[in-house]
Design an enzyme around this catalytic site. Sequence first.
Site, PDB file in Angstrom:
ATOM      1  N   ARG A   1      63.663 -59.997 -10.014  1.00  0.00           N
ATOM      2  CA  ARG A   1      63.294 -58.987  -9.102  1.00  0.00           C
ATOM      3  C   ARG A   1      61.471 -58.970  -9.189  1.00  0.00           C
ATOM      4  NH1 ARG A   1      64.717 -55.029  -5.213  1.00  0.00           N
ATOM      5  NH2 ARG A   1      67.050 -55.382  -5.568  1.00  0.00           N
TER       6      ARG A   1
ATOM      7  N   GLU B   1      63.988 -46.567  -4.782  1.00  0.00           N
ATOM      8  CA  GLU B   1      62.843 -47.086  -5.468  1.00  0.00           C
ATOM      9  C   GLU B   1      61.541 -47.720  -4.888  1.00  0.00           C
ATOM     10  OE1 GLU B   1      65.939 -50.049  -6.444  1.00  0.00           O
ATOM     11  OE2 GLU B   1      65.201 -50.258  -8.523  1.00  0.00           O
TER      12      GLU B   1
END
Lengths: 476, 769
Positions: free
Chosen positions: B319, B720
């Site tokens: 990520r 997030e």
Amino acid sequence: MSGVRFLLDGGVVEIAQVDPTATLLDHLRYRLGRTGTKEGCAEGDCGACTVLVGELDGDAIAWRALNSCILFLPMLHGKALLTVESLGKEDALTPLQACMAANGSSQCGFCTPGFVMSLHGRCIGARGHDLPVADIVAGNLCRCTGYGPILEAAESVPTLPQDDAGTVAALRGIASDQTVAGGDGARRWFIPRTATALADLLAAHPDARLVAGATDVGLWVTKGLQTLETLIFIGDIAELQAIAEGPEGLTVGAGVRYADAHAAFARLHPDMGELVRRIGGLQVRNAATVGGNIANGSPIGDGPPALIALGASLTLRSAMGRRTIALEDYFLAYGQQDRRPFEFVESVHIPRPAATDIILIGKLSRRFDSDISAVCGAIRLGMEGERIVEARVAFGGMAATPSRALACEGALTGQSLTQATIADAVAALGEDYDPLSDVRGSAAYRIEAAASLLWRLWHRESGAPASLLALEAEHG
Amino acid sequence: MAERDPGLLACTKPSNPHDSAALHVSGLARYADDLPEPAAMLHLAFGQSKEAHARITAIDLAAVRAAPGVVAVYTAADISGANDVSPVAGDDRLLADGEVICVGQPIFLVAATSQRAARQAARLGEIAYEPLPAHLTIADARAAASLIEPTQRMARGDAAAALAQAPHRLTGGFDMGGQDHFYLEGQVAIATPGEDGQMHVLSSTQHPSEVQHLVAHMLCRRSADVTVEVRRMGGAFGGKETQAALFAAAAALVADKTGRPAKFRCDRDDDMVMTGKRHDFRVDYETGFDAQGRVLALKLRLASRCGATVDLSPAINDRAMFHADNCYHLPAIEIISERLKTHTVSATAFRGFGGPQGMLAIERIMDDVAAHLGIDPIDVRIANLYGPGRDVTPYDMQLTDNIAPQLIARLRADARYDARRQAIAAFNARNPVLKKGIALTPVKFGISFTTTHLNQAGALVHVYADGSIQINHGGTEMGQGLYIKVAQVVADVFAVPVGQVRITATRTDKVPNTSATAASSGADLNGMAAYNAAMTIRDRLTAFAARSFGCGEKAVRFSDGAVQIGTEWMGFGDLCRKAHMGRISLSSTGYYATPDIAYDRAAHKGRPFYYFAYGAAVAEVAIDTLTGEHRVLAVDILHDVGKSLNPVIDIGQIEGGFLQGQGWLTTEELVWDDKGRLLTHSPATYKIPTASDRPRHLSIQLWDGENVQPTINRSKAVGEPPFMLAISVFSALHQAIAAVAPDKRALPPLDAPATPERILRAIADHRAA
């Protein structure tokens, strides 16, 4: 021997056999089933365990927000207690609670009861709560919300009329002016009510641990897992809680809590008020005492450097009498103070600075609020016209004890306040200190940070804006 | 009433408060440790490794066993099944077996009659070690070629050739620290043995199914024998995705061995020492660009300290690579991602999951390019944005929802970025001590688990004959408001007030085989699964009503707590009772799997994300150049949550995420000593933001738009992405530091977090540069 008695929601709670270091938090959660009060850290740094504790103050109750995680049960003797369960239930919330519930003040909700109690204190006019809301909750950590809704809720609710008449009467009913003692097996605790009684107790139990606010000793128990044998709690000695404020200076009893001394210190000098504002959170200042902050001999201790720079003296007392010493002489070496086992710190006297004195007190830490200093320093310059006739400079965090920077003082004394003088004073700091590198900062940073306070003083005196907080206030 | 297209649920959502808000403020919300303790309850503590890497040569637990209150003491030899609490790789031991690989690793487990007794006894263990070489830092591990998996490469074009041809080039690098989750509720689990080998575990976990599977394997049971339950967590932020399993497994081991309920409530300091944190990264880059600052080539090296075991580090580092483009088109790029294995506690998931680290890297590069050219960083950022014809990511995913250009333009105007930047330059010119800086940084965050199979969810909806509704799903509540969002979805389907929906604890015996509540996906996945379950029941009710009243199904409408059937009206509860009498099932499961995503991890190509969430922030900061202290003065945020399911909850996520990100980049410093011991293991030394660290001016606006994908309500994930809005603070700090020498064509060398000490060092280095 007797037990501990305190008021909870109007009823008297009596505990016959009390472990002297049992915490109020554990008692609430695991004995009384009051699980609304949470443990976040068990060291007084997060505020999730905040409760309000009231004590008689003339015909009124002085309520204080305190961390129950490091509050030993005997310290609650003769006091009144409010927990989150004492407030509104789900269907009858207080205006504060209702506002917080509606506006997103809680996410995970775990810190929320602590915030509710800190801010409820504001609603009922608790001690030390006449502060901006962000200062009131500086000792309450929230990891979810970003604080905005909480601050907004606190600002928007009215004060609550608090009828304490019943509490006053009930507290009088359980009050006593005699030493209270108790224990659990061989482990004993005492709560003397007079300084004489304390002196006598210490003479009889020289190994006893003196406990004022327990903001330090509490951690020996909750984190160090220590078993302490004999404790003397000095929080109920009225003589030690006196503040005498006069034109010549301030005499602060060793038992005076920082929150209670805040205003008087601020009148001594605004920097002193700002320093006190940044000692712990409100819950810590409501427990921690000026005397305890000195007596425990921390090498950092935010109070002592400033007090040393201001020329404070310390009075120690025992059954044999009193002696008074310069505060800097109390700190002998790391972990070693000039206190004999049967002595206790009685008071600290701080001369009032002259109007012409130039003073700067500064605390440097990673976080502005509720943090321990990397370096804490104070500079007092006695002036005659342009000339520095006396310089007292003291730092914490730079050596094994809070101590004066004698070479630095020498470089300043007799000079006029110029850039060159400050440069000399800064250079002299290297002779005064050889600091450690640790978790709060490297040695090099500490030297530089100490120097920065001298430079800040110079910039301030030459008129350049040097206060980040003043700058911040413009955005308020 | 909900439409058949779940993207077209009722248009404007009321901001229902968090379902537990009234319980939170009154102290009545129950967390795991708040349940009454049975008299037989045992309390647990671990004996921990004092060494970072060592062979255990002897364990003497005599003093531990003899300590007051101790009932049992266990070591690895007492575990009959798998000694494993890892999510994927099988390399996290419940109790160390022969070797310790980080300080704080559990070696033995004490069960005692009180928590204090257990903790005191745990300190009495005598462990003899034979120390082995320990790699503690990224540099140590790199020198030893110590990796948790092979170095990964994501690339497009010929970065080396493009670099060689670029008119301007620069190289740079910096370090960024990790972050402790500091959830206010520490790790906690209670295991209660049931009849016939069953085990119930109440765990503060984001991943009940994983805890279930690990406990079952550890006890040599089947998954069906173990039930894991979680009503709520007191915060998690990724720290209870894999890390909760250790404590749950320990409790289950003791409960199984002793037949008594066992609780592991971890002390804060132990928690901070023993559980994983955000990965710290070392970033190095070489970039080539034109005179406008448009990046033509980038070679980026991302090295992370993964700690002692694999945990989720592969996906987290993936990520980081996925977000190293952020909103920018990087035509020729090579990202090298090193996943270093060290003898420190295994780093784990934390809000953003590697995204913040990758994004901070590219934003730093934007600032560096701007400093090199002496131009406003916002112009460099805008020059590099994805746009028509330049809309394919380094991993070959085509952007179809890029709103970054418009969003940035609006925020730039609304926040008066240009005027303020000028005013700041004037302020800096006349102030020798205090310096200000301002920065606008954008966020583009990919939504979906990049491990594709995790993108699925189940739900269970019961409608009772009185019209009350019970909802259960696989998502867990950690404060993010998932439960109320999903309850709203179900209430909307039946057109009843949300108060008619009873939200119940997440349990593995109600919805099986769930994914962790993570990757911001909770509402997307579970909301859709619950929608599908509720629609199944509504369709049955519709068919029954039409049949009973002899009208067409189209004539049945659910509205305002009632049902219109042809020309008749009936209360929702009345219809439910009639349907029950008519032998209609009023219970259904629902299931959802995110469509259209696929990823080839070997090639690092594909479509790992269903969509992107966007945002941008303008931060204005001030520093004290004497002390290195700083304040964040003002922040303006414009953030994209699609069509919000619940604006108050979403804004709360944005604000909370932002401040948590600010903490990561400013005050939250993790310090280890040279023996691998964490020195910042309590709030006394580890400083998350307090109320006064919140910027005095903090404006949060929601972008007025909807998800192009048919998500629930056309909303977007919000957990997030806002965390990374705080990169604006770090960028603004660079600008403030640069102001001490405004003519220098270089970016101040600031590492994260920007503590006073680091800012002071960066000032000195910048002056000297």
